[in-house]
Design a protein around this motif. Structure first.
Motif, PDB file in Angstrom:
ATOM      1  N   LYS A  67      -7.531  -5.367 -12.413  1.00  0.00           N
ATOM      2  CA  LYS A  67      -8.957  -5.436 -12.083  1.00  0.00           C
ATOM      3  C   LYS A  67      -9.837  -4.634 -13.041  1.00  0.00           C
ATOM      4  CE  LYS A  67     -11.357  -4.792  -8.172  1.00  0.00           C
ATOM      5  NZ  LYS A  67     -12.234  -5.835  -7.680  1.00  0.00           N
ATOM      6  N   LYS A  68      -9.189  -3.803 -13.857  1.00  0.00           N
ATOM      7  CA  LYS A  68      -9.903  -2.821 -14.696  1.00  0.00           C
ATOM      8  C   LYS A  68     -10.769  -1.931 -13.803  1.00  0.00           C
ATOM      9  CE  LYS A  68     -10.001  -5.668 -18.826  1.00  0.00           C
ATOM     10  NZ  LYS A  68     -10.560  -6.989 -19.056  1.00  0.00           N
ATOM     11  N   ARG A  69     -10.201  -1.515 -12.705  1.00  0.00           N
ATOM     12  CA  ARG A  69     -10.940  -0.739 -11.708  1.00  0.00           C
ATOM     13  C   ARG A  69     -10.757   0.749 -11.959  1.00  0.00           C
ATOM     14  NH1 ARG A  69     -12.233  -2.195  -6.043  1.00  0.00           N
ATOM     15  NH2 ARG A  69     -12.148  -0.402  -4.677  1.00  0.00           N
ATOM     16  N   PRO A  70     -11.859   1.523 -11.935  1.00  0.00           N
ATOM     17  CA  PRO A  70     -11.724   2.972 -12.113  1.00  0.00           C
ATOM     18  C   PRO A  70     -10.791   3.556 -11.046  1.00  0.00           C
ATOM     19  CG  PRO A  70     -14.042   2.310 -12.036  1.00  0.00           C
ATOM     20  CD  PRO A  70     -13.237   1.104 -11.708  1.00  0.00           C
ATOM     21  N   LYS A  71      -9.918   4.460 -11.438  1.00  0.00           N
ATOM     22  CA  LYS A  71      -8.924   5.037 -10.520  1.00  0.00           C
ATOM     23  C   LYS A  71      -9.575   5.740  -9.331  1.00  0.00           C
ATOM     24  CE  LYS A  71      -4.760   4.399 -12.347  1.00  0.00           C
ATOM     25  NZ  LYS A  71      -4.638   4.518 -13.791  1.00  0.00           N
ATOM     26  N   LYS A  72     -10.793   6.226  -9.531  1.00  0.00           N
ATOM     27  CA  LYS A  72     -11.407   7.005  -8.459  1.00  0.00           C
ATOM     28  C   LYS A  72     -11.965   6.137  -7.321  1.00  0.00           C
ATOM     29  CE  LYS A  72     -16.034   7.830 -10.458  1.00  0.00           C
ATOM     30  NZ  LYS A  72     -16.303   6.564 -11.010  1.00  0.00           N
ATOM     31  N   ASN A  73     -11.962   4.845  -7.503  1.00  0.00           N
ATOM     32  CA  ASN A  73     -12.495   3.948  -6.473  1.00  0.00           C
ATOM     33  C   ASN A  73     -11.379   3.523  -5.508  1.00  0.00           C
ATOM     34  OD1 ASN A  73     -14.124   2.273  -5.031  1.00  0.00           O
ATOM     35  ND2 ASN A  73     -14.680   0.926  -6.730  1.00  0.00           N
ATOM     36  N   PRO A  74     -11.382   4.060  -4.265  1.00  0.00           N
ATOM     37  CA  PRO A  74     -10.255   3.799  -3.357  1.00  0.00           C
ATOM     38  C   PRO A  74     -10.197   2.353  -2.881  1.00  0.00           C
ATOM     39  CG  PRO A  74     -12.007   4.990  -2.228  1.00  0.00           C
ATOM     40  CD  PRO A  74     -12.416   4.904  -3.661  1.00  0.00           C
ATOM     41  N   LEU A  75      -9.028   1.965  -2.347  1.00  0.00           N
ATOM     42  CA  LEU A  75      -8.805   0.568  -1.943  1.00  0.00           C
ATOM     43  C   LEU A  75      -8.834   0.413  -0.419  1.00  0.00           C
ATOM     44  CD1 LEU A  75      -5.740  -0.241  -4.246  1.00  0.00           C
ATOM     45  CD2 LEU A  75      -8.169  -0.531  -4.779  1.00  0.00           C
ATOM     46  N   ILE A  76      -9.219  -0.780   0.041  1.00  0.00           N
ATOM     47  CA  ILE A  76      -9.130  -1.109   1.465  1.00  0.00           C
ATOM     48  C   ILE A  76      -7.694  -1.550   1.757  1.00  0.00           C
ATOM     49  CG2 ILE A  76      -9.886  -2.706   3.271  1.00  0.00           C
ATOM     50  CD1 ILE A  76     -12.561  -2.929   1.920  1.00  0.00           C
TER      51      ILE A  76
ATOM     52  N   ALA B  48       0.809  -1.220   0.000  1.00  0.00           N
ATOM     53  CA  ALA B  48       0.000   0.000   0.000  1.00  0.00           C
ATOM     54  C   ALA B  48       0.844   1.272   0.000  1.00  0.00           C
ATOM     55  CB  ALA B  48      -0.943   0.002   1.203  1.00  0.00           C
ATOM     56  N   TYR B  49       2.150   1.131   0.236  1.00  0.00           N
ATOM     57  CA  TYR B  49       3.037   2.295   0.213  1.00  0.00           C
ATOM     58  C   TYR B  49       3.659   2.512  -1.163  1.00  0.00           C
ATOM     59  CZ  TYR B  49       2.943   2.050   5.386  1.00  0.00           C
ATOM     60  OH  TYR B  49       2.560   2.033   6.699  1.00  0.00           O
ATOM     61  N   SER B  50       3.384   1.583  -2.086  1.00  0.00           N
ATOM     62  CA  SER B  50       4.065   1.656  -3.384  1.00  0.00           C
ATOM     63  C   SER B  50       3.105   2.012  -4.526  1.00  0.00           C
ATOM     64  CB  SER B  50       4.724   0.302  -3.675  1.00  0.00           C
ATOM     65  OG  SER B  50       4.941   0.144  -5.047  1.00  0.00           O
ATOM     66  N   LYS B  51       3.437   3.086  -5.220  1.00  0.00           N
ATOM     67  CA  LYS B  51       2.607   3.513  -6.345  1.00  0.00           C
ATOM     68  C   LYS B  51       2.668   2.476  -7.474  1.00  0.00           C
ATOM     69  CE  LYS B  51       1.757   7.253  -9.479  1.00  0.00           C
ATOM     70  NZ  LYS B  51       2.362   8.252 -10.313  1.00  0.00           N
ATOM     71  N   LYS B  52       3.886   2.007  -7.695  1.00  0.00           N
ATOM     72  CA  LYS B  52       4.094   1.047  -8.783  1.00  0.00           C
ATOM     73  C   LYS B  52       3.256  -0.223  -8.539  1.00  0.00           C
ATOM     74  CE  LYS B  52       7.763  -1.356 -11.197  1.00  0.00           C
ATOM     75  NZ  LYS B  52       9.132  -1.839 -11.091  1.00  0.00           N
ATOM     76  N   ALA B  53       3.329  -0.713  -7.298  1.00  0.00           N
ATOM     77  CA  ALA B  53       2.616  -1.959  -6.977  1.00  0.00           C
ATOM     78  C   ALA B  53       1.104  -1.777  -7.039  1.00  0.00           C
ATOM     79  CB  ALA B  53       3.041  -2.449  -5.596  1.00  0.00           C
TER      80      ALA B  53
ATOM     81  N   THR C  89      -5.937   5.959  -1.992  1.00  0.00           N
ATOM     82  CA  THR C  89      -7.011   6.760  -1.386  1.00  0.00           C
ATOM     83  C   THR C  89      -7.740   7.634  -2.394  1.00  0.00           C
ATOM     84  OG1 THR C  89      -5.439   8.529  -0.968  1.00  0.00           O
ATOM     85  CG2 THR C  89      -5.792   6.941   0.819  1.00  0.00           C
ATOM     86  N   ASN C  90      -7.300   7.615  -3.633  1.00  0.00           N
ATOM     87  CA  ASN C  90      -7.798   8.546  -4.638  1.00  0.00           C
ATOM     88  C   ASN C  90      -7.630   9.980  -4.129  1.00  0.00           C
ATOM     89  OD1 ASN C  90      -9.077   9.616  -6.902  1.00  0.00           O
ATOM     90  ND2 ASN C  90     -11.113   9.437  -5.983  1.00  0.00           N
ATOM     91  N   ASN C  91      -6.466  10.231  -3.528  1.00  0.00           N
ATOM     92  CA  ASN C  91      -6.130  11.578  -3.056  1.00  0.00           C
ATOM     93  C   ASN C  91      -7.004  12.105  -1.942  1.00  0.00           C
ATOM     94  OD1 ASN C  91      -3.873  12.937  -4.081  1.00  0.00           O
ATOM     95  ND2 ASN C  91      -4.764  12.739  -6.137  1.00  0.00           N
ATOM     96  N   LYS C  92      -7.833  11.231  -1.354  1.00  0.00           N
ATOM     97  CA  LYS C  92      -8.737  11.710  -0.303  1.00  0.00           C
ATOM     98  C   LYS C  92      -8.048  11.638   1.064  1.00  0.00           C
ATOM     99  CE  LYS C  92     -13.174  11.521  -2.358  1.00  0.00           C
ATOM    100  NZ  LYS C  92     -12.715  11.258  -3.721  1.00  0.00           N
ATOM    101  N   LYS C  93      -8.681  12.244   2.062  1.00  0.00           N
ATOM    102  CA  LYS C  93      -8.061  12.288   3.391  1.00  0.00           C
ATOM    103  C   LYS C  93      -8.588  11.192   4.310  1.00  0.00           C
ATOM    104  CE  LYS C  93      -6.878  17.153   3.261  1.00  0.00           C
ATOM    105  NZ  LYS C  93      -7.378  17.512   1.910  1.00  0.00           N
ATOM    106  N   THR C  94      -9.213  10.188   3.726  1.00  0.00           N
ATOM    107  CA  THR C  94      -9.724   9.073   4.527  1.00  0.00           C
ATOM    108  C   THR C  94      -9.089   7.774   4.037  1.00  0.00           C
ATOM    109  OG1 THR C  94     -11.556   8.621   3.016  1.00  0.00           O
ATOM    110  CG2 THR C  94     -11.961  10.236   4.767  1.00  0.00           C
ATOM    111  N   LEU C  95      -9.145   6.771   4.919  1.00  0.00           N
ATOM    112  CA  LEU C  95      -8.615   5.465   4.524  1.00  0.00           C
ATOM    113  C   LEU C  95      -9.517   4.367   5.072  1.00  0.00           C
ATOM    114  CD1 LEU C  95      -6.169   4.088   3.103  1.00  0.00           C
ATOM    115  CD2 LEU C  95      -5.159   3.818   5.362  1.00  0.00           C
TER     116      LEU C  95
ATOM    117  N   LYS D   5      -1.052   7.765  -2.902  1.00  0.00           N
ATOM    118  CA  LYS D   5      -2.255   8.537  -3.220  1.00  0.00           C
ATOM    119  C   LYS D   5      -3.243   7.808  -4.117  1.00  0.00           C
ATOM    120  CE  LYS D   5      -0.575  13.092  -2.124  1.00  0.00           C
ATOM    121  NZ  LYS D   5      -0.110  12.529  -0.859  1.00  0.00           N
ATOM    122  N   ASN D   6      -2.762   6.867  -4.902  1.00  0.00           N
ATOM    123  CA  ASN D   6      -3.747   6.168  -5.741  1.00  0.00           C
ATOM    124  C   ASN D   6      -4.578   5.165  -4.939  1.00  0.00           C
ATOM    125  OD1 ASN D   6      -1.392   4.743  -5.582  1.00  0.00           O
ATOM    126  ND2 ASN D   6      -1.585   3.800  -7.605  1.00  0.00           N
TER     127      ASN D   6
END
Ligand code: TXA
Ligand code: MG
Length: 310
Positions: free
Chosen positions: A48-57, A35-40, A105-111, A102-103
């Protein structure tokens, strides 16, 4: 279940090298990456073909790790103490100096964070020094996987490694609760709301107007088997698969039992497996017997309604 240490080490190697792999959890299998790696983590979205705006758990194994990334509050501690590790996800405030990329959380301030309760993935989390971002290991909008075979079914050779942990015993995703300000249930799942209410001494409800979700544009298409689903059906058509939760006197080839005695927990466990099985047959549609809208039945109905918007 025996822990396979060499496979856990192999999984660590893939993850350390910024790959995404599938890991077992008690709810569903996850598509995991550092979760700390942008590349990963960007590989998760791609696969997953997941829209970038959908944040991850993000998945953790202990509080010390979590404290580096999130602000914890009283409601969190109460629920954590009683329910973790387990099928519940908390939405918390992200700390300013968190290393979560940041990808995720989609740049949001929540996790959104979770402590999975599966021996193999728990072990894996203790030998890596980063948390794991992991959405369900399915192609976006499709049925979530509850076994290694299901993950193969979704991704084929595109996935580098699957850590096999047997069948997920909850079989439905985690319940998501937002703990920023007044608690709010965002998704029904593996922990019943009544349990949360008891612990927090509240009366939270899931604000999910079922009719609203049925109306176009309201509900997300999700968990889709790719054919129409009819709910609350008493008698199925001949060319339909018929999903049932209690034993019928007569049997038929198109009957698929989630439970034979209205056990809703058992039914939840069998839901995705059954939908996946039916999808592989040549049925034109699926009908589902009425499922009581209480406890796990509420979560099952939620998934079926979304699945019916294929
Ligand atoms: O049981 C589970 O939760 C599984 C296993 C693998 O842990 N994971 C899972 O992840 O179901 P996913 O990505 O399929 O569903 C997570 C949901 C998504 O709908 C996402 O939009 C929402 O959680 N989510 C993620 N971060 C969030 C946030 N910061 N605030 C609100 N919703 C969030
Ligand atoms: Mg999912």
């Amino acid at each position: 279940m025996k822990r396979n240490h060499s496979n856990i080490k192999k999984a660590k190697k893939y993850l350390d090298n910024n790959n995404c792999i599938a890991v077992p959890t008690e709810t569903v299998y996850g598509l995991a990456a550092n979760a700390y790696s942008k590349k990963a983590t960007s590989k998760i979205f791609k696969l997953k073909k997941r829209p970038k705006k959908n944040p991850l758990i993000v998945h953790y194994c202990n509080l010390n790790m979590l404290k580096k990334d999130c602000e914890l509050n009283n409601d969190f501690f109460k629920l954590y103490e009683k329910l973790c590790p387990g099928p519940i996800t908390f939405v918390l405030k992200l700390k300013k100096d968190s290393k979560i990329c940041k990808n995720v959380t989609n740049n949001k301030k929540t996790l959104a964070v979770r402590f999975p309760n599966h021996p193999i993935t728990k072990k894996l989390l203790t030998i890596i020094n980063y948390p794991l971002a992991a959405p369900s290991a399915n192609i976006s909008t499709k049925i979530s996987p509850v076994s290694k075979e299901d993950v193969i079914d979704e991704f084929g050779k595109k996935i580098k490694f699957i850590l096999d942990g047997g069948r997920s015993h909850v079989g439905l995703e985690s319940t998501i609760i937002n703990l920023i300000g007044r608690p709010k249930v965002l998704r029904l799942g593996g922990i019943e709301i009544s349990k949360i209410n008891k612990i927090l001494r509240t009366n939270l409800k899931f604000n999910n107007n079922l009719k609203k979700i049925i109306s176009p544009g309201q509900g997300k298409i999700h968990y889709s088997p790719g054919i129409p689903i009819r709910l609350n059906v008493k008698k199925s058509k001949i060319d339909e698969a018929f999903i049932l939760i209690q034993k019928r006197k007569k049997s038929a080839k198109n009957f698929y039992y989630l439970s034979k005695n209205k056990n809703l927990k058992e039914a939840a466990k069998n839901l995705y497996k059954t939908l996946r099985m039916i999808r592989k047959k040549k049925f034109k549609s699926i009908s589902v017997e009425k499922i009581p809208n209480k406890g796990f039945g509420q979560a099952i109905n939620d998934r079926l309604i979304r699945a019916s918007k294929f």
